[in-house]
Every structure is written in C-alpha cells, then in structure tokens.
Design an enzyme around this catalytic site. Structure first.
Site, PDB file in Angstrom:
ATOM      1  N   HIS A 271      -5.489  -3.418   2.280  1.00 54.39           N
ATOM      2  CA  HIS A 271      -5.743  -4.218   3.487  1.00 54.39           C
ATOM      3  C   HIS A 271      -6.449  -5.519   3.150  1.00 54.39           C
ATOM      4  O   HIS A 271      -7.401  -5.935   3.813  1.00 54.39           O
ATOM      5  CB  HIS A 271      -6.550  -3.417   4.507  1.00 54.39           C
TER       6      HIS A 271
ATOM      7  N   PHE B 287     -14.403  -3.404   1.142  1.00 54.70           N
ATOM      8  CA  PHE B 287     -15.425  -2.441   0.734  1.00 54.70           C
ATOM      9  C   PHE B 287     -15.392  -2.135  -0.764  1.00 54.70           C
ATOM     10  O   PHE B 287     -16.439  -2.032  -1.394  1.00 54.70           O
ATOM     11  CB  PHE B 287     -15.283  -1.155   1.553  1.00 54.70           C
TER      12      PHE B 287
ATOM     13  N   ARG C  89      -1.465  -4.699   3.774  1.00 53.17           N
ATOM     14  CA  ARG C  89      -1.168  -3.798   4.889  1.00 53.17           C
ATOM     15  C   ARG C  89       0.207  -4.087   5.496  1.00 53.17           C
ATOM     16  O   ARG C  89       0.910  -3.184   5.956  1.00 53.17           O
ATOM     17  CB  ARG C  89      -2.236  -3.983   5.964  1.00 53.17           C
TER      18      ARG C  89
ATOM     19  N   ARG D  83       0.842  -1.210   0.000  1.00 55.73           N
ATOM     20  CA  ARG D  83       0.000   0.000   0.000  1.00 55.73           C
ATOM     21  C   ARG D  83       0.873   1.254   0.000  1.00 55.73           C
ATOM     22  O   ARG D  83       0.527   2.267  -0.595  1.00 55.73           O
ATOM     23  CB  ARG D  83      -0.970  -0.004   1.190  1.00 55.73           C
TER      24      ARG D  83
ATOM     25  N   ASP E 116      -7.875  -6.126  13.299  1.00 49.70           N
ATOM     26  CA  ASP E 116      -9.249  -5.694  13.011  1.00 49.70           C
ATOM     27  C   ASP E 116     -10.211  -6.873  12.895  1.00 49.70           C
ATOM     28  O   ASP E 116     -11.425  -6.711  13.030  1.00 49.70           O
ATOM     29  CB  ASP E 116      -9.301  -4.842  11.737  1.00 49.70           C
TER      30      ASP E 116
ATOM     31  N   GLU F 163     -18.549   3.873  -0.306  1.00 41.97           N
ATOM     32  CA  GLU F 163     -17.767   3.190  -1.336  1.00 41.97           C
ATOM     33  C   GLU F 163     -18.558   2.955  -2.623  1.00 41.97           C
ATOM     34  O   GLU F 163     -18.004   3.015  -3.720  1.00 41.97           O
ATOM     35  CB  GLU F 163     -17.234   1.862  -0.797  1.00 41.97           C
TER      36      GLU F 163
END
Lengths: 281, 314
Positions: B109, B83, B167, B10, B117, B58
């Site tokens: 991610h 998303f 990530r 990323r 998460d 999104e």
C-alpha cells in the site's frame, strides 16, 4: 552450589568488573555502572547456565544471548574474554578505531555476540525471533536476554513481551537488571516502570524477583525458569549500579562516564580488595 | 504471448510467496494484522507453520524477523509501507541493516494510490528512507510478472532487501515467458533518441502509455524501467544521459529522496544533463479514489507527455 563453586563464580564476576573498568578507562568513554550491576548475571549465564562453546561460537544448537541493554557491552565483552572467545587484551582497545570491540555489541565483528544491539528495546524482539525459530525447528536451545529497568520504558519491550507470551516462548528467559537508576535520575523518578514484576506477570510471564548479586538465588531462578512450560520467563534481578566500586555504587552519574586516572586506581583497588578477600576464603 | 494480467503487485507478492514456499523452506512470512490486505494470507494458507502474525506491532515484527534471520530463516516482514519502512525505520536500520541480516522488509500500500485512507496511509517517503540505509537493496516492481520475479530474486539475494508493493491493480506489460529479472539492472522498454523517461513501479505502465502518445506525435522517447532503485543501474542511466541529453524521472513517491534523486545523483557525478522529476511534489495527499488522486497529482500518462514536450522545447 557448594561454597567452592560459589567462590569461583564470585571471583570470575570480580574479574568481569575489572575488565569492564579497564575497557571503559582505556576508551575514555562507555558505561561502567550497568556493566558492574549485571556482572554476576553475565558470569552465571556464561559460566554455568548457557550451553555454548567459545571455540565454536556459531554452533547451531547453542543457547543464545542478547544484551538488549547494549550499552553495557563492557561487562559482556569482559565475560566473553574470560570465557575464551577472544583475548582479554582486546578490552584495552574498546571503542578505538579499528577495534573488534565496538561501543555497542556488533555481531559482525565480535565472536560470541549473537545480536547487534544498542538501540533500547530492540534486543528483546530479536530474542523473541530466535526463540520462535527454535520452536519452529523443534530445537531445544534457550534464549536469554538482559534488559535494563530504564530500558523497559521503551514501548517495543512490551510489544515483544506480548509476542513472547502469545507465542508461548518457554525457551525465552528475560533478565531485568533492576538497578533502579537511569541517565536522568532514578528509574522511579524518570519513567516509573515499577512494579516491574507485576507488569511482566500480567503480560503472561513466569516471574521471579531475586537478588542479582547472590549466586544461590541466581542459580535457583535459572533452574526454575528451565522448568516453566508454555510461557516465557522473566527474572527481575535487584542489583546495585556500579557494584563493588566504592564511589560508583548507586550513583546516577556513573551510568555513562569513564573514570579518570585517579578514579581508575581507586576502582581497581576496590576490586582487588574484593578479589583478595575471595581468594582468602 | 502471455495472457495480459491486471493485478495489484501485492497480489502477485502473495502468490509468489506461496508458489516459492516449497522450493525455499527457510522462508518465513511475518505480518502485523494485515494479512488480508498485504496478501500474505495466501502464504499463511499454504504454509501455516511458517507464518507468524505479530499483531499490531511493526517495530517488534522487524526485530523478530532479525532474530529469525540469525537462526538461518529468510523472513519477509510485511506491513503497509507507512509502518514497515516508516514507523519501524530505526528497527530496520539498527536490527536489520547494521548487522546485515537476511531480512526482507516489505511495504505494501505504498504511494498515493492507497486512495481513500488518505494522507496518514499514503507513504510517499519509503523509498527515500530505505535508500539511506547502507547495504539495503530497494525494489519497486512494476507489474505482476516483475513482482513475482522480484520476490524470487529477494529470496536468492543474501542480505537486507526492501520490497515495495502497490494496492492498485496495474496492467502487466511484461511477458511471463521471456521476462528475465536481474537485480540491479534496469530494463529498456523503448529505445528512443530524443529524451529518456526513467520510471519505476506502478508508474511504468503509465509511462509506457505516454511514450506511445509521444511516438504518435513524432517524439522518439526512450523508456527505462527501474525496478531496482538501489543499487541503481548507473551504467544504463549514464548511457541514456549521454545518448539522449535529457531525462524525465517518474515515480509515485515524493520527488525528494526517491528515484528522481537517485538518478540525479548518478547523472550529476558522471554526465550532467537536465533531470526533470515527476512525482509527488513534497506535499501530503488526501482521501479520494486512487486513480483520481494519481490524476490530481500529475501521476498519469497525459502529464508525463506534457512534461516531456516542455522539456524538449527548452
């Protein structure tokens, strides 16, 4: 507008309705009700409001149109044909295998279609993207999008509305075809999006409520929308679903049903009567 | 030899966008309130006029990207993979894929390595979702240099692209000076004869470690890096099937619908050989440190070595 101009538009709108019925009848499927309710709006947009050239459908600085309620393609197609984007003959092949005119608008194959739509709520976002591009490039084209009152039950419409207001897209004009009916019943019974004007107002739009079959009111609304600065416009056009076809008017069942041969004859007689009346004026 | 970089893809994505911004003025970057995490913030800083924060929406972001593309822009619609590829799937299919618009959908991610998460954010389905959209190019670069090259390739490819970002920081194994990225072409990193390991994304560096271990144990494994999952480099895969007889696929994704299935599809049709899939075995993840989770789910060099040896015994 003067009486002659108005009469001209009314006749064109009647021909849009005839073309839409012709298309749906030949396809044996499709959406007549909302095509007829929005016919006057289509007509005004394509014959009076938008800066477009059917000979150059991809011209960079043209105004853009997105039919967010994509199922009303028959109405849009008939308008595009009348405007000269393609021959009216194409309407007879609507929804047929290999046809240029798909069941829902397809920008890849149909001249004059600026965005592929059909999945409700998605067209408004695309219209926002076009308006944002216009702002980014300092161009003065405008973006118009017709959406259904049932369609605004889709959450994405309100994501897009928030986006449009936040980014001050005053080159965007949304027109809600407020005919009050959706597939399962009246919009009030099924999804309850009313009061639509207050919702758009609270989202930061300049809002006007008009009679969507009165060309004087339609003209005044689009004129006003052009003067609005710093925020997007919404025109809530009160319309009659199935307008001008006796047995379709305000009938829930005519959302997505094709007329049979007998009904087709009656519909065409109804519309011919309207046209003759206008020609006699 | 270029300097060894350890960086999350990323980060490389954000850097690449900023570096390429001048050369490609049509590029517009969209995000949905995650610019700090997806690293589009780097582009925002470089080109504030060409960055649009769509807020937490999104589906609308993908539609806005579609509208921008009809006006000649090259939008990069960026969010977490869950998303952008997940929540907005239908928008990607109907507003981007169907009209074949020049939109790049970016899923950051991705995979189990989101870590703490937990399951709701660990997208192990995005490759499967994006692969099924006709005409969609699916890219899953493995390291810093490959990601930078992939961003450039995505810009230069006219049409819809899905770009997968991770990530977790990963060690780079490519060389900045001589690495040539070609869309749709796999890269043979080790030319073995006993068996072929086909890996993608973050798992490539781990597979590379596995291959080294196998080599020490006298097993000559071929290693192919598939950065473009669609269109798949069928020629390279089928050649490997013919020459090595067995294939192990390795991905940080559900074993259903991802690289493994893509490889199976190619091999089944052309030259059937056993294909053993290493990935997330059709289960949800849970919270935990990324590296520990990768170990727990068998996404490490040790497990790849085990699976490979077992496959060779059969």
């Amino acid at each position: 507008m003067n009486k002659t101009e108005k009469n001209q538009l009314q006749k064109l709108a009647c021909k849009v309705r005839m073309g839409a019925i012709e298309g749906v009848y030949n396809a044996k499927s499709g959406h007549p009700g909302g095509s007829l309710s929005a016919a006057d709006l289509f007509t005004y947009l394509y014959f009076r409001e938008m800066k477009i050239d059917p000979k150059n459908p991809k011209e960079e600085n043209r105004d853009r149109f997105v039919l967010s309620k994509g199922h009303c393609a028959p109405g849009l197609y008939a308008t595009l044909a009348l405007k000269g984007y393609f021959p009216m003959e194409e309407m007879k092949k609507l929804r047929h295998i290999g046809a240029m005119l798909q069941g829902h608008p397809d920008m890849k194959g149909t001249p004059g279609v600026d965005m592929s739509t059909g999945s409700l709520g998605q067209g408004v976002s695309a219209a926002c993207g076009m308006a944002a591009a216009g702002k980014m490039d300092h161009k003065d084209y405008r973006v118009y999008s017709i959406l259904g009152d049932g369609e605004i039950e889709e959450g994405q419409v309100w994501e897009a509305a928030m986006f449009a207001a936040h980014h001050k897209l005053d080159n965007l004009c949304l027109i809600v075809d407020n005919n009050g009916l959706q597939i399962d019943g009246s919009v009030a019974e099924v999804g309850g999006p009313e009061p639509i004007d207050e919702k758009f107002r609270s989202f930061g739009f300049d809002v006007q409520v008009i009679n969507g079959h009165d060309f004087d009111e339609i003209e005044a609304a689009f004129h006003h929308a052009r003067t609005v600065k710093g925020r997007p416009s919404a025109i809530i056009a009160k319309t009659v679903k199935g307008k001008d076809v006796s047995f379709m008017e305000n009938q829930v069942g005519w959302h997505g049903t094709a007329p049979n041969a007998e009904q087709y004859e009656t519909a065409m007689q109804d519309l011919n009567r309207v046209l003759s009346g206008l020609e006699a004026e | 030899m270029a300097e060894m970089v350890k960086k999350a893809t990323r980060e490389s994505y954000g850097e690449a966008l900023a570096e390429l911004s001048e050369k490609y003025p049509q590029v517009v970057v969209l995000d949905a309130d995650l610019a700090a995490a997806t690293k589009t913030g780097v582009f925002k800083k470089a080109c504030p006029d060409r960055f649009i924060d769509c807020g937490i929406s999104e589906c609308n972001m993908v539609g806005v990207a579609a509208g921008l593309a009809t006006c000649g822009k090259i939008p990069f619609a960026t969010s977490f993979a869950m998303f952008s590829a997940g929540r907005a799937f239908e928008q990607v299919r109907n507003s981007v894929g169907y009209p074949k618009l020049n939109v790049k959908i970016v899923g950051s991610h991705a995979g189990i390595s989101v870590g703490e998460d937990g399951a709701t954010h660990q997208c192990n389905e995005d490759i499967a979702l994006m692969r099924t959209i006709p005409g969609m190019v699916v890219l899953n670069p493995a390291d810093h240099y490959e990601m930078k090259a992939a961003v450039k390739a995505a810009i230069e490819h006219h049409g819809p692209v899905y770009l997968r970002l991770g990530r977790l920081a990963v060690e780079s194994f490519n060389n900045a000076d001589d690495y040539r990225f070609e869309l749709g072409k796999g890269v043979t990193l080790r030319d073995g004869r006993n068996i072929t390991i086909v890996a993608t994304g973050l798992m490539v560096s781990r597979a590379l470690k596995a291959v080294k271990t196998l080599e020490e144990q006298g097993i000559d494994a071929r290693l192919i890096n598939i950065h473009t999952i669609k269109p798949l480099d069928r020629e390279l895969i089928i050649k490997a099937a013919k020459e090595t007889g067995k294939i192990i696929t390795v991905e940080e994704h559900n074993v259903i619908g991802g690289l493994g299935d893509a490889v199976c599809g190619a091999v089944c049709e052309a030259f059937p050989v056993p294909v053993i899939k290493v990935g997330v075995n059709d289960v949800y993840g849970h919270s935990g440190p990324a590296v520990d989770l990768l170990d727990e789910f068998g996404l490490n060099a040790g497990h790849i070595v085990e699976v490979t040896k077992k496959a060779l015994q059969k």
